[in-house]
Design a protein around this motif. Structure first.
Motif, PDB file in Angstrom:
ATOM      1  N   MET A   1       5.131  -0.415  18.339  1.00 42.48           N
ATOM      2  CA  MET A   1       6.399  -1.136  18.459  1.00 42.48           C
ATOM      3  C   MET A   1       6.632  -1.718  19.846  1.00 42.48           C
ATOM      4  SD  MET A   1       7.221  -0.921  15.374  1.00 42.48           S
ATOM      5  CE  MET A   1       8.714  -1.889  15.553  1.00 42.48           C
ATOM      6  N   LYS A   2       5.667  -1.562  20.738  1.00 44.06           N
ATOM      7  CA  LYS A   2       5.726  -2.172  22.079  1.00 44.06           C
ATOM      8  C   LYS A   2       7.010  -1.794  22.836  1.00 44.06           C
ATOM      9  CE  LYS A   2       3.062  -6.149  20.464  1.00 44.06           C
ATOM     10  NZ  LYS A   2       3.028  -7.621  20.250  1.00 44.06           N
TER      11      LYS A   2
ATOM     12  N   TYR B   1       4.139  -6.549  15.380  1.00 42.32           N
ATOM     13  CA  TYR B   1       3.817  -5.168  15.743  1.00 42.32           C
ATOM     14  C   TYR B   1       2.602  -4.734  14.907  1.00 42.32           C
ATOM     15  CZ  TYR B   1       8.740  -5.559  17.172  1.00 42.32           C
ATOM     16  OH  TYR B   1       9.943  -5.963  17.712  1.00 42.32           O
TER      17      TYR B   1
END
Length: 459
Positions: free
Chosen positions: A153-154, A99
């Protein structure tokens, strides 16, 4: 039971960091204890590090920073565009997620504070240890966690990242050696290879230095100012030692609450024991204290060449034109040509505001006269263990480069004006690496003196 980080997981971290790096364990809470003081004692000023957390559900996650942890002084965030969070396992299964830090959040990469452990992000974005958290049955409870603020953090939430639990069995911090000790690689300041030939060329350059002939200045004057105990007198002793060929202590130096220097001393440096004096003088002066220091008017007299050598500082009776020895008609050779502000590298984060303001007040007087300034950042061997053995690695140690940036910001000077050095202190024999670093600093000072004299001629 905690499953240690595996070799293939280490290789994944190496790939994310970029290059074949070496990991050295600095801190482990199950071994060293879960308190902030121990973390900072073992991890501060170590350069790049990886923090790895093992929770009770066998989820392994953490963060990487290319900057040093620093616990001293007030809490502050650190800029690091290379920082990232990661997850290597989730419930015991490999996941390998990285991340990256968000573009607009580089300034909040990590948070340094003396009473907490490693904190990533401005939230924080990752669980962190606080002071004096005792384990219960080998389980450590970390502080709270938020996500999606500093790091991308996708789409993963707290549950997906930390398995929604802050109870951990271990936390480790590894130093990352990025091949940074190889000459010419990953240096924060370029420098030729430090060998005997380079040392001799530096020494010859300083020995043969001559001020510009048209100025009628036979010896340039370098004024040393700084906090008590920073190493002003020791810098003269170090330079004097180099040219005498043995460790000397002509100027009184040591660690006391009050300045050992009570007079203005315009020291000469001679080639050999009784050789000719070199074409510069190092002018030592009273150290700055919270409740004492150099009177601004006396400082102006010093800069302008009115103050005589060996003048004794006395707060009850300040220098004036009526004082015996006062130089009422100073020439260019009597003036100060460059000022060296001496700062202890170990105190950069805890420099008292009173001292900073005193120095800045003096800087106003220096700037009004167009006198160049350098900062000699001393005691760098106490910043990094590697430098205790060999200061030739100074320009490869990220922690030193970071301190240079901080000092440049504090005193409003370009980074090229901030020069790290190590004075002779415990040594009884001369060392080529210490000599090289000191002569690099002195050469820079003399170059700046020439700049001042050139401007003097132009005027």
């Amino acid at each position: 039971m905690t499953t240690p980080i595996q070799e293939d997981e280490m290789k994944t971290l190496q790939k994310w960091i970029g290059g074949k790096v070496k990991f050295t364990l600095l801190y482990k809470i199950s071994r060293d204890g879960c308190d902030a003081w121990t973390f900072h004692t073992k991890c501060d000023c170590k350069g790049p590090t990886v923090t790895v957390i093992y929770n009770t559900k066998n989820t392994v996650y953490g963060g990487y920073t290319s900057k040093s942890w620093l616990g001293a002084g007030s809490a502050h965030y650190v800029y690091d565009p290379k920082a990232f969070l990661f997850q290597l396992r989730y419930n015991g299964k490999r996941v390998d997620k990285k991340y990256s830090i968000k573009t607009g959040e580089y300034g909040n990469a990590i948070h340094c504070c003396h009473n907490v452990g490693p904190v990533f992000g401005g939230g924080p974005d990752m669980p962190h240890i606080a002071a004096n958290i005792d384990p219960a049955n080998g389980v450590f409870t970390l502080k709270s966690c938020t996500l999606n603020k500093t790091y991308d953090m996708k789409g993963d939430d707290l549950s997906a990242f930390s398995d929604d639990i802050l109870e951990v069995r271990d936390l480790e911090v590894y130093r990352v050696d990025e091949g940074m000790f190889e000459p010419g690689l990953n240096t924060w300041r370029a420098s030729p290879e430090w060998d005997n030939k380079y040392l001799q060329s530096l020494r010859k350059e300083v020995e043969e230095y001559c001020p510009l002939e048209e100025t009628c200045v036979d010896q340039v004057k370098v004024l040393l100012v700084g906090q008590v105990g920073a190493g002003k007198s020791s810098f003269f002793n170090t330079i004097n030692s180099i040219f005498k060929g043995a460790v000397t202590s002509q100027a009184s130096s040591g660690s006391t609450d009050r300045s050992l220097t009570t007079k203005l001393r315009m020291y000469q440096v001679r080639k050999g024991r009784s050789g000719r004096p070199l074409n510069f003088r190092l002018c030592d002066t009273k150290g700055l204290e919270k409740d004492d220091g150099i009177d601004p008017q006396e400082f102006c007299y010093m800069l302008d060449g009115n103050m005589p050598d060996k003048y004794t500082f006395n707060a009850a009776s300040l220098l004036s034109p009526d004082t015996i020895g006062f130089n009422k008609t100073p020439s260019s050779k009597d003036k100060i040509h460059v000022v060296a502000i001496v700062v202890d590298a170990t105190s950069v984060d805890v420099l008292p505001e009173e001292i900073i303001q005193k120095i800045k007040t003096l800087q106003v007087k220096i700037n009004q006269r167009g006198i160049p300034q350098v900062v000699l950042m001393t005691k760098i061997d106490k910043v990094c263990e590697t430098l205790q053995r060999d200061v030739s690695k100074t320009f490869c140690i990220p922690a030193v480069g970071e301190l240079v940036e901080k000092v440049a910001l504090i005193f409003g000077l370009p980074r090229a004006h901030i020069v790290p050095i190590k004075n002779y202190e415990s040594e009884m024999e001369l060392k080529s690496d210490i000599n090289t670093l000191a002569l690099l600093a002195l050469r820079q000072i003399l170059n700046f003196a020439d700049d001042y004299l050139t401007n003097y001629l132009d005027e």
